[in-house]
Design an enzyme around this catalytic site. Structure first.
Site, PDB file in Angstrom:
ATOM      1  N   GLU A 191      -9.353   4.457   5.224  1.00 52.17           N
ATOM      2  CA  GLU A 191      -8.258   3.787   5.928  1.00 52.17           C
ATOM      3  C   GLU A 191      -7.754   4.570   7.133  1.00 52.17           C
ATOM      4  OE1 GLU A 191      -5.494   2.879   2.757  1.00 52.17           O
ATOM      5  OE2 GLU A 191      -6.935   1.580   1.754  1.00 52.17           O
TER       6      GLU A 191
ATOM      7  N   ASN B 293     -14.204   3.686   5.055  1.00 54.55           N
ATOM      8  CA  ASN B 293     -13.743   2.547   4.260  1.00 54.55           C
ATOM      9  C   ASN B 293     -12.365   2.125   4.768  1.00 54.55           C
ATOM     10  OD1 ASN B 293     -14.093   0.917   1.776  1.00 54.55           O
ATOM     11  ND2 ASN B 293     -12.371   2.099   0.958  1.00 54.55           N
TER      12      ASN B 293
ATOM     13  N   HIS C 121      -9.396  -6.993   0.342  1.00 52.81           N
ATOM     14  CA  HIS C 121      -8.238  -7.420  -0.449  1.00 52.81           C
ATOM     15  C   HIS C 121      -7.730  -8.723   0.182  1.00 52.81           C
ATOM     16  CE1 HIS C 121      -8.216  -3.786  -2.772  1.00 52.81           C
ATOM     17  NE2 HIS C 121      -8.211  -3.050  -1.675  1.00 52.81           N
TER      18      HIS C 121
ATOM     19  N   GLU D  56     -13.746  -3.295  -2.449  1.00 50.04           N
ATOM     20  CA  GLU D  56     -12.554  -3.395  -3.318  1.00 50.04           C
ATOM     21  C   GLU D  56     -12.110  -4.847  -3.447  1.00 50.04           C
ATOM     22  OE1 GLU D  56      -9.472  -0.715  -1.951  1.00 50.04           O
ATOM     23  OE2 GLU D  56     -10.886   0.929  -1.623  1.00 50.04           O
TER      24      GLU D  56
ATOM     25  N   ASP E 247     -10.703  -8.313  -4.118  1.00 53.59           N
ATOM     26  CA  ASP E 247      -9.816  -9.131  -4.943  1.00 53.59           C
ATOM     27  C   ASP E 247      -9.246 -10.237  -4.063  1.00 53.59           C
ATOM     28  OD1 ASP E 247      -7.745  -7.663  -3.606  1.00 53.59           O
ATOM     29  OD2 ASP E 247      -7.552  -6.283  -5.301  1.00 53.59           O
TER      30      ASP E 247
HETATM   31  O1  G2I Z   1      -4.007  -0.073  -2.913  1.00 51.56           O
HETATM   32  C1  G2I Z   1      -5.225  -0.598  -3.358  1.00 51.56           C
HETATM   33  C2  G2I Z   1      -6.386   0.240  -2.882  1.00 51.56           C
HETATM   34  C3  G2I Z   1      -6.476   0.173  -1.365  1.00 51.56           C
HETATM   35  N1  G2I Z   1      -7.626   0.918  -0.878  1.00 51.56           N
HETATM   36  C4  G2I Z   1      -7.736   2.261  -1.351  1.00 51.56           C
HETATM   37  C5  G2I Z   1      -7.598   2.346  -2.861  1.00 51.56           C
HETATM   38  O2  G2I Z   1      -7.634   3.697  -3.269  1.00 51.56           O
HETATM   39  C6  G2I Z   1      -6.320   1.708  -3.312  1.00 51.56           C
HETATM   40  O3  G2I Z   1      -6.232   1.874  -4.728  1.00 51.56           O
HETATM   41  C7  G2I Z   1      -4.948   1.958  -5.253  1.00 51.56           C
HETATM   42  C8  G2I Z   1      -4.999   2.148  -6.750  1.00 51.56           C
HETATM   43  O4  G2I Z   1      -5.640   1.025  -7.326  1.00 51.56           O
HETATM   44  C9  G2I Z   1      -3.574   2.257  -7.300  1.00 51.56           C
HETATM   45  O5  G2I Z   1      -3.629   2.575  -8.675  1.00 51.56           O
HETATM   46  O6  G2I Z   1      -4.272   3.034  -4.661  1.00 51.56           O
HETATM   47  C10 G2I Z   1      -2.922   3.064  -5.052  1.00 51.56           C
HETATM   48  C11 G2I Z   1      -2.177   4.133  -4.261  1.00 51.56           C
HETATM   49  O7  G2I Z   1      -2.361   3.995  -2.900  1.00 51.56           O
HETATM   50  C12 G2I Z   1      -2.837   3.334  -6.549  1.00 51.56           C
HETATM   51  O8  G2I Z   1      -1.498   3.287  -6.970  1.00 51.56           O
HETATM   52  C13 G2I Z   1      -1.003   4.471  -7.496  1.00 51.56           C
HETATM   53  C14 G2I Z   1       0.494   4.319  -7.595  1.00 51.56           C
HETATM   54  O9  G2I Z   1       1.018   4.149  -6.274  1.00 51.56           O
HETATM   55  C15 G2I Z   1       1.092   5.537  -8.205  1.00 51.56           C
HETATM   56  O10 G2I Z   1       2.456   5.338  -8.392  1.00 51.56           O
HETATM   57  C16 G2I Z   1       0.400   5.852  -9.526  1.00 51.56           C
HETATM   58  O11 G2I Z   1       0.868   7.083 -10.028  1.00 51.56           O
HETATM   59  O12 G2I Z   1      -1.549   4.697  -8.776  1.00 51.56           O
HETATM   60  C17 G2I Z   1      -1.102   5.915  -9.317  1.00 51.56           C
HETATM   61  C18 G2I Z   1      -1.866   6.185 -10.630  1.00 51.56           C
HETATM   62  O13 G2I Z   1      -1.654   5.110 -11.524  1.00 51.56           O
END
Ligand code: G2I
Length: 497
Positions: free
Chosen positions: A167, A208, A244, A272, A274
């Site tokens: 990003e 990405n 997304h 990714e 969805d």
């Molecule tokens: O946001 C969706 C995706 C966008 N592209 C990059 C990916 O890496 C990103 O993945 C998401 C995860 O699926 C989430 O799970 O990235 C988020 C953060 O940018 C992740 O969220 C984080 C929460 O913000 C935190 O509060 C939490 O501690 O997940 C962490 C672990 O559960």
């Protein structure tokens, strides 16, 4: 994703966990083994592999504790992206202290199920520990190179591809300002790629990003960057389109955009996927989601340098969407009970498989097993099996065409405007001259040209009074990319939408 999205977070995880626990019993019979779609050999991974592609999912460490999730992940998918476990805040939470335990668990799961791994992600402004962003700028390059070298070396030979930089762009195509640009300007990207390549020369190295799936300022910026990196001989193998999407809003330029990247000599991947919608999900949105998913998969299959598709999370309970977009969800191919949705069936069809009825909600109708679904006869009245009443139905049809130089996709939504349900349908229509159908989703379509008939699959045989269903097809054309016309549903002419 953008910081403002986080403001929309709500405490959905506990609910998701409950739904997941409740789903455990339901799932086993439906999805283990040959998969929810029926016969052996119809899993997403088998079908994708038969086409030289893959179908992946994101998995988190906590997902591994759910037999429900792991059963689907291990049978349906052949590529894993760790959801969070290879990000900097996990792998190097303080300077020089590396923790690969969570990521190793994901890799072990992948190995045990003959899945490959997309490493995600080495250099990203988010989930970046404070110690990095508060370093004096003169120390950031060394910290980044050490992080990249140590992580890529740890996983050397075990990771198919790395999202080396994640990003990097703002929506307008300017480079995002973060610890890395502050320290190194745009040069951090080439430096990260070179450093990763030195640590594992066999891993595919990706950039990405999201909102680069269609043509536009942000994808133009990524295109210019990749073009310049290639010209400089920087090791770059691929571009990840996060994908997304919002239901009904998949960019029609997806395929053309992928093609311009592959023309630069890099792979592309849907990394990714969805497709979110307001919840509770409406039948129309779930049908549109199926169309969207099939469109994405078909687009990837149609581009030789598109190596595969990965979904972000196994099922709706695992999706990040409800936490980040208040009021939205239902974004994956599996519902809250881990039952496959229409999107799953649409993907199976797009990958060349066939679907049996996966949905208990449809099976209560008198409609048919695959063997008795409407078939070859061209006359709906004479072909009526018990599942296809000879009566027609009042109907309305809308079409949506996206075309490029020699091809098109057309999505068709048929609404039952009559007073009773249709159980089993054939929609006959006329294709403009020069158009020839190459594949279809959510229906079988034949013959390929002229007067054609779309017939329901078993899972979407029923259209309730006032309800609608959608299907689509891809076709070649020779200059006339107009929509089909002259629709009749079970022999009765339909109004145009
Ligand atoms: O946001 C969706 C995706 C966008 N592209 C990059 C990916 O890496 C990103 O993945 C998401 C995860 O699926 C989430 O799970 O990235 C988020 C953060 O940018 C992740 O969220 C984080 C929460 O913000 C935190 O509060 C939490 O501690 O997940 C962490 C672990 O559960």
């Amino acid at each position: 994703m953008a910081a403002q999205l986080r403001a929309a977070r709500r405490p959905g995880r506990a609910l998701a966990a409950l739904a997941l626990a409740a789903a455990g019993g339901l799932l086993a019979a439906a999805t283990v083994g040959s998969g929810p779609a029926g016969a052996a050999g119809t899993t997403l991974r088998d079908l994708a592999e038969a086409k030289g592609s893959y179908f992946g999912t994101a998995l988190t460490q906590s997902n591994l504790n759910s037999s429900t999730i792991t059963a689907i992940a291990g049978t349906q998918f052949d590529m894993v992206t760790p959801g969070n476990e290879m990000k900097w805040d996990t792998t190097e939470p303080s300077a020089g202290n590396f923790n690969f335990g969570p990521g190793d668990q994901i890799v072990s799961f992948a190995k045990a199920h003959s899945m490959r791994v997309r490493g995600h992600t080495l250099v990203w402004h988010s989930q970046l520990p404070n110690w990095v962003s508060s370093l004096p700028t003169a120390q950031v390059q060394a910290a980044m190179e050490k992080h990249v070298t140590t992580e890529v070396t740890h996983y050397k030979g075990q990771v198919y591809s790395w999202d080396v930089v994640n990003e990097p762009f703002n929506e307008d195509g300017t480079l995002r300002t973060d610890a890395f640009t502050n320290a190194m300007g745009s040069g951090y990207i080439a430096d990260a790629l070179r450093t990763a390549h030195a640590a594992d020369p066999n891993a595919k190295l990706y950039l990405n990003d999201y909102n680069i799936e269609g043509l536009g300022a942000k994808s133009d910026a990524m295109y210019a960057l990749v073009s310049s990196l290639k010209q400089q001989g920087v090791p770059i193998d691929g571009v990840g389109f996060e994908s997304h999407f919002i239901v009904g809003q998949v960019p029609s330029s997806l395929k053309a955009n992928m093609q311009r990247f592959t023309a630069l000599g890099v792979d592309v991947a849907i990394t990714e996927l969805d497709d979110r919608m307001p919840v509770p999900a409406s039948a129309a949105n779930l049908a549109q989601q199926a169309t969207d998913y099939a469109y994405v998969v078909n687009s990837c299959l149609a581009v030789s340098g598109c190596v595969g598709v990965s979904q972000w999370g196994v099922g709706d309970p695992d999706s990040w969407i409800p936490d980040f977009f208040s009021g939205y969800g239902a974004a994956t191919m599996y519902d809250n009970n881990y039952q496959p949705k229409a999107a799953y069936n649409a993907v199976v069809t797009a990958l060349g498989g066939s679907t049996a009825s996966p949905s208990p909600s449809v099976s209560s109708s008198p409609s048919a097993s695959p063997s008795s679904s409407p078939s070859s006869s061209s006359s709906p009245s004479s072909s009526a099996s018990p599942s296809v009443p000879p009566t027609g139905a009042a109907c309305k049809v809308t079409t949506q065409v996206s075309s490029w130089n020699t091809g098109l996709t057309e999505n068709v939504t048929v609404t039952n405007t009559g007073g009773s349900a249709v159980n089993g349908w054939k929609l006959a229509f006329t294709l403009p001259g020069g158009q020839s159908v190459t594949n279809a989703w959510n229906a079988t379509v034949s013959p390929a040209t002229g007067q054609v008939t779309a017939s329901n699959l078993s899972y979407n045989a029923a259209i309730p009074a006032g309800g609608s269903t959608s299907f689509g097809f891809q076709a070649n054309h020779t200059g006339n990319a107009a929509a089909a016309s002259g629709f009749t549903l079970n022999g009765v002419a339909c109004a145009a939408g």
